[in-house]
Design an enzyme around this catalytic site. Structure first.
Site, mmCIF file in Angstrom:
data_model
loop_
_atom_site.group_PDB
_atom_site.id
_atom_site.type_symbol
_atom_site.label_atom_id
_atom_site.label_comp_id
_atom_site.label_asym_id
_atom_site.label_seq_id
_atom_site.Cartn_x
_atom_site.Cartn_y
_atom_site.Cartn_z
ATOM 1 N N ASN A 1 0.818 -1.215 0.000
ATOM 2 C CA ASN A 1 0.000 0.000 0.000
ATOM 3 C C ASN A 1 0.852 1.266 0.000
ATOM 4 O O ASN A 1 0.358 2.343 0.343
ATOM 5 C CB ASN A 1 -1.004 -0.014 1.170
ATOM 6 C CG ASN A 1 -0.329 -0.215 2.508
ATOM 7 O OD1 ASN A 1 0.891 -0.138 2.619
ATOM 8 N ND2 ASN A 1 -1.119 -0.478 3.531
ATOM 9 N N ARG B 1 3.147 7.412 11.434
ATOM 10 C CA ARG B 1 2.580 6.905 12.684
ATOM 11 C C ARG B 1 2.347 8.079 13.630
ATOM 12 O O ARG B 1 3.192 8.976 13.741
ATOM 13 C CB ARG B 1 3.516 5.883 13.360
ATOM 14 C CG ARG B 1 3.526 4.507 12.701
ATOM 15 C CD ARG B 1 2.175 3.783 12.790
ATOM 16 N NE ARG B 1 2.183 2.502 12.120
ATOM 17 C CZ ARG B 1 1.727 2.267 10.881
ATOM 18 N NH1 ARG B 1 1.214 3.269 10.160
ATOM 19 N NH2 ARG B 1 1.758 1.054 10.369
ATOM 20 N N GLN C 1 -5.290 3.840 18.330
ATOM 21 C CA GLN C 1 -6.299 3.653 17.278
ATOM 22 C C GLN C 1 -7.219 2.503 17.667
ATOM 23 O O GLN C 1 -6.697 1.443 18.002
ATOM 24 C CB GLN C 1 -5.609 3.369 15.937
ATOM 25 C CG GLN C 1 -4.941 4.617 15.395
ATOM 26 C CD GLN C 1 -4.353 4.450 14.003
ATOM 27 O OE1 GLN C 1 -3.719 5.334 13.499
ATOM 28 N NE2 GLN C 1 -4.545 3.310 13.370
ATOM 29 N N HIS D 1 -7.534 6.302 10.001
ATOM 30 C CA HIS D 1 -6.392 5.670 9.325
ATOM 31 C C HIS D 1 -6.870 4.915 8.071
ATOM 32 O O HIS D 1 -7.188 3.733 8.124
ATOM 33 C CB HIS D 1 -5.720 4.705 10.307
ATOM 34 C CG HIS D 1 -4.377 4.240 9.872
ATOM 35 N ND1 HIS D 1 -3.495 3.621 10.722
ATOM 36 C CD2 HIS D 1 -3.751 4.293 8.667
ATOM 37 C CE1 HIS D 1 -2.392 3.315 10.068
ATOM 38 N NE2 HIS D 1 -2.532 3.697 8.815
#
Ligand code: NDP
Length: 386
Positions: free
Chosen positions: A147, A285, A314, A333
């Site tokens: 990704n 991050r 998260q 995210h």
């Protein structure tokens, strides 16, 4: 036979989709630099379907069950008594995605007596305590490159949306307004600005390549310098450290992994050395930035904007200050989990599992930890506590 415990994000609020906006996704076979996209023996899903939520199961159930393994999928991952905590005790393999990370702390690893393999369906294995994984002889693998371009596209989108003041202008339309001066009093052109990336790995370099046509001045810092030919092609200015680079930039994008060297890097001290009105984009991050220092810098105007999609923890709590700080362009995210990306990292997860169960080596470029040490791509990009 193995028990595979897979932690995925929740299905859409309205239920698992029955149709999609598009009928297909482009098939990517090779990435920049020549690495091939995942090559499992087969897949049991249609690329372009939602695979990263609980009902999508990363398309793994029929494969695993046909081999006699057990698959447990849950989104319930935090706190004592969570399904994850209960099922982890006798799991052989844990799979989770950074978007909805199953935090594999040292305590959890100590309780997981059968655990041998930890797979990140995506990129970035910092939600696993890598020191503990090394100490327990676990294998940690991620689907490198799956990704990276998805994130690079998101970074470019966020830079443009911040510099051009897109989100407040869109909000004006939603609110029925038309005050152009309100919209443009924080709107600039990107052209001519100095843009720097902290790290020029797969994502960082892809961001540089995508920004070059905007006629910006490009800067980077990385632990390893890029080949001279690439520096010349993109007219890059290299800096020895993040501290050296950021005072020169109008826009900074963070594309380094979270590890001891980068945790808390963007705090009050570093932010004070940046030009007033710098835009900071962080899709790497959340913990690379100091949460409260970012809020202070936006409130004082030291930062003109902050955008990204990574938080800690998260999911972010409802009262996380990044939801309400001024001039932000945060999303949950999502950058690395477009439907296009899911097809690649689901296939990569399948490839890793096939290798593991058939006793074949996992691709070196997927390995983060193996045989009690950082390995493969992990040895290149990560560090453990000294
Ligand atoms: P790569 O491994 O290709 O690149 C990481 C780069 O960071 C490497 O070039 C590495 O340097 C460099 N680096 C490491 N430490 C430092 C440091 N202290 N200072 C400067 N550079 C450093 O990874 P990707 O580009 O694919 O991904 C980068 C990160 O992005 C991931 O680790 C992950 O945290 C995040 N990510 C976020 C996603 C999202 O959805 N938002 C999705 C995918 C990734 P070298 O190897 O030269 O030593």
């Amino acid at each position: 036979m193995a028990k595979v415990l897979c932690v995925l994000y929740d299905d859409p609020i309205d239920g698992y989709p029955t149709s999609y906006a598009r009928d297909d996704v482009p098939k990517i076979e090779t990435y920049a630099g020549g690495q091939t996209a995942p090559t499992p023996k087969a897949i049991d899903f249609t690329p372009g379907e939602l695979l990263g939520s609980v009902s999508g199961e990363l398309g793994l159930r029929s494969y695993l069950e046909s081999q006699g393994h057990t698959l447990v999928v849950t989104s319930d991952k935090d706190g004592e008594g969570s399904v994850f905590d209960r099922e982890l005790v006798d799991a052989d393999v844990v799979i989770s995605q950074p978007f909805w990370p199953a935090y594999l702390t040292a305590e959890r690893i100590a309780k997981a007596k059968n655990l041998k393999l930890v797979v990140t369906a995506g990129i970035g294995s910092d939600h696993t305590d890598l020191d503990a994984a090394v100490a327990h002889g676990l294998t940690v693998a991620e689907v490198t490159f799956s990704n990276s371009i998805s994130v690079a596209e998101h970074v470019v989108m966020m830079i443009l949306s911040q510099v051009r003041n897109y989100l407040p202008s869109y909000q004006t339309v939603l609110d029925g307004g038309w005050n152009i001066a309100d919209c443009v009093s924080r709107s600039y052109d990107l052209e001519g600005m100095h843009v720097g990336t902290v790290a020029a790995g797969r994502i960082g370099l892809a961001v540089l390549r995508r920004l070059a046509p905007f006629d910006v001045k490009l800067h980077y810092t990385d632990r390893h310098r890029l080949p001279e030919a690439v520096e010349q092609e993109l007219d890059l200015t290299w800096h020895e450290s993040t501290q050296d680079m950021v005072p020169h930039c109008d826009v900074v994008t963070i594309n380094a992994p979270l590890h001891p060297e980068t945790e808390g890097l963007f705090g009050d001290k570093l932010l004070a050395t940046m030009k007033r009105g710098t835009y900071l984009i962080n899709t790497a991050r959340g913990k690379i930035a100091d949460r409260d220092a970012i809020v202070r810098a936006l409130e004082s105007g030291q930062l003109a904007g902050y955008a990204g999609d990574v938080w800690f923890p998260q999911p972010a709590p409802a009262d996380h200050p990044w939801r309400t700080m001024p001039h932000h362009g945060m999303t949950p995210h999502i950058s690395g989990t477009s439907l296009s990306a899911q097809a690649r990292y689901a296939a990569g997860t399948r490839e890793i599992l096939e290798s593991y169960f058939e006793g074949r080596p996992i691709r070196d470029e997927y390995l983060i930890v193996e045989k009690g040490a950082l390995a493969g791509v992990g040895a290149h990009s990560y560090s453990v506590k000294k």
